[in-house]
Design an enzyme around this catalytic site. Structure first.
Site, PDB file in Angstrom:
ATOM      1  N   HIS A  85       0.501  -4.961   0.934  1.00  0.00           N
ATOM      2  CA  HIS A  85       0.199  -3.720   0.237  1.00  0.00           C
ATOM      3  C   HIS A  85       0.657  -3.698  -1.428  1.00  0.00           C
ATOM      4  O   HIS A  85       1.565  -4.690  -1.736  1.00  0.00           O
ATOM      5  CB  HIS A  85       0.770  -2.430   0.946  1.00  0.00           C
ATOM      6  CG  HIS A  85       0.273  -2.272   2.071  1.00  0.00           C
ATOM      7  ND1 HIS A  85       1.202  -1.848   3.311  1.00  0.00           N
ATOM      8  CD2 HIS A  85      -0.833  -1.938   2.360  1.00  0.00           C
ATOM      9  CE1 HIS A  85       0.508  -1.321   4.275  1.00  0.00           C
ATOM     10  NE2 HIS A  85      -0.879  -1.557   3.810  1.00  0.00           N
ATOM     11  N   CYS A 122       7.405   2.629   3.348  1.00  0.00           N
ATOM     12  CA  CYS A 122       6.340   2.875   4.519  1.00  0.00           C
ATOM     13  C   CYS A 122       6.985   3.977   5.480  1.00  0.00           C
ATOM     14  O   CYS A 122       6.003   4.676   6.175  1.00  0.00           O
ATOM     15  CB  CYS A 122       6.415   1.546   5.170  1.00  0.00           C
ATOM     16  SG  CYS A 122       5.921   0.120   4.213  1.00  0.00           S
TER      17      CYS A 122
END
Length: 269
Positions: A177, A264
């Site tokens: 990511h 996250c």
């Protein structure tokens, strides 16, 4: 003039202030979550304790933390950031690229409805993970990665513009990511590793480079004047302290086994 400068700083600070966070307790199914890390299988009881310490760190930053129950049907559901994007004006339910994670969004929708009057959704064929979205003031950088495609990014940009915000895309080729490799640590200052250190996209920012051997340390969270950093990255820690950062170090080694980082594990707004 000095009064105007003070007012501008106050406005910037208010834009980076958070009052709430949403987390989800990891289920026992965590041990079968998606991963490419090759760091071994998470130890569930240790992951639970690390999650409690993570929540304590968020509370130290002044956040009221909503703790959702574990969802055993979805091994990766503790990584709540990927299934929604929270902004000052609306929330956006994403559409994860990993088929095993698609069902996580349905459970997040009613949670966000308690906080937001306006909720948007990413639609097929778009895919979008929240881990690919980095907010800097009213602008959102969107990583084009293996998890977020052009259609998903374009939809997000269109949604942001409708609410008076902006977005732009960033190629992501080396990491999972965008925020795996770059996060904001201060005004106009980014902590960056690998492909993002010399990225033209971030040429207007001051870049604090993270060495290759400590690249996982590039994922940190800026909350209300404090920085959360994963333990085990002394070089990164020293660099941030030298910049005047107030650090809170948190051990998330069990989540790193599932390619997880600090950002996250929560939604912050």
């Amino acid at each position: 003039e000095k009064h105007n400068e003070k007012a501008a700083r106050k406005e910037i600070e208010s834009n980076s202030m958070f009052t709430k966070a949403i987390v989800r307790t990891p289920g026992r199914s965590l041990t079968s979550g998606l991963t490419a890390a090759k760091l071994g299988t998470p130890v569930y009881q240790k992951a639970l304790e690390q999650h409690r310490q993570y929540i304590a760190a968020l509370e130290r930053c002044g956040l009221d933390v909503l703790i959702l129950e574990a969802d055993e049907a979805f091994p990766d559901s503790t990584f709540v950031e990927d299934v929604a994007i929270v902004t000052p004006k609306c929330a956006i339910i994403t559409r994860p690229a990993a088929a095993s994670r698609r069902g996580e969004t349905a459970a997040m929708l009613p949670v966000l409805e308690d906080f937001y009057s306006y909720i948007e959704k990413i639609q097929p064929p778009g895919t979008l993970d929240g881990g690919d979205v980095m907010q800097v003031d009213q602008h959102f950088y969107i990583g084009l990665s293996s998890r977020t495609n052009r259609a998903g990014a374009d939809q997000l940009i269109e949604i942001l513009q409708r609410y008076g915000m902006t977005g732009s895309t960033v190629p992501v080729t080396e990491v999972l990511h965008l925020k795996t490799g770059v996060t904001q640590v201060a005004e106009k200052t980014l902590l960056a590793a690998g492909e993002f250190i010399a990225s033209a996209t971030f040429s207007d920012f001051r870049i604090l480079p993270v060495p290759e051997e400590a690249k996982s340390g590039a994922n940190c969270i800026r909350i209300n004047g404090k920085l959360l950093l994963s333990t085990g990255f002394p070089e990164v820690s020293r660099q941030l302290v030298d910049q005047g950062a107030e650090l809170i170090e948190v051990d998330i080694s069990e989540y790193a086994k599932l390619d997880g980082g600090l950002t996250c594990l929560s939604l912050r707004f």
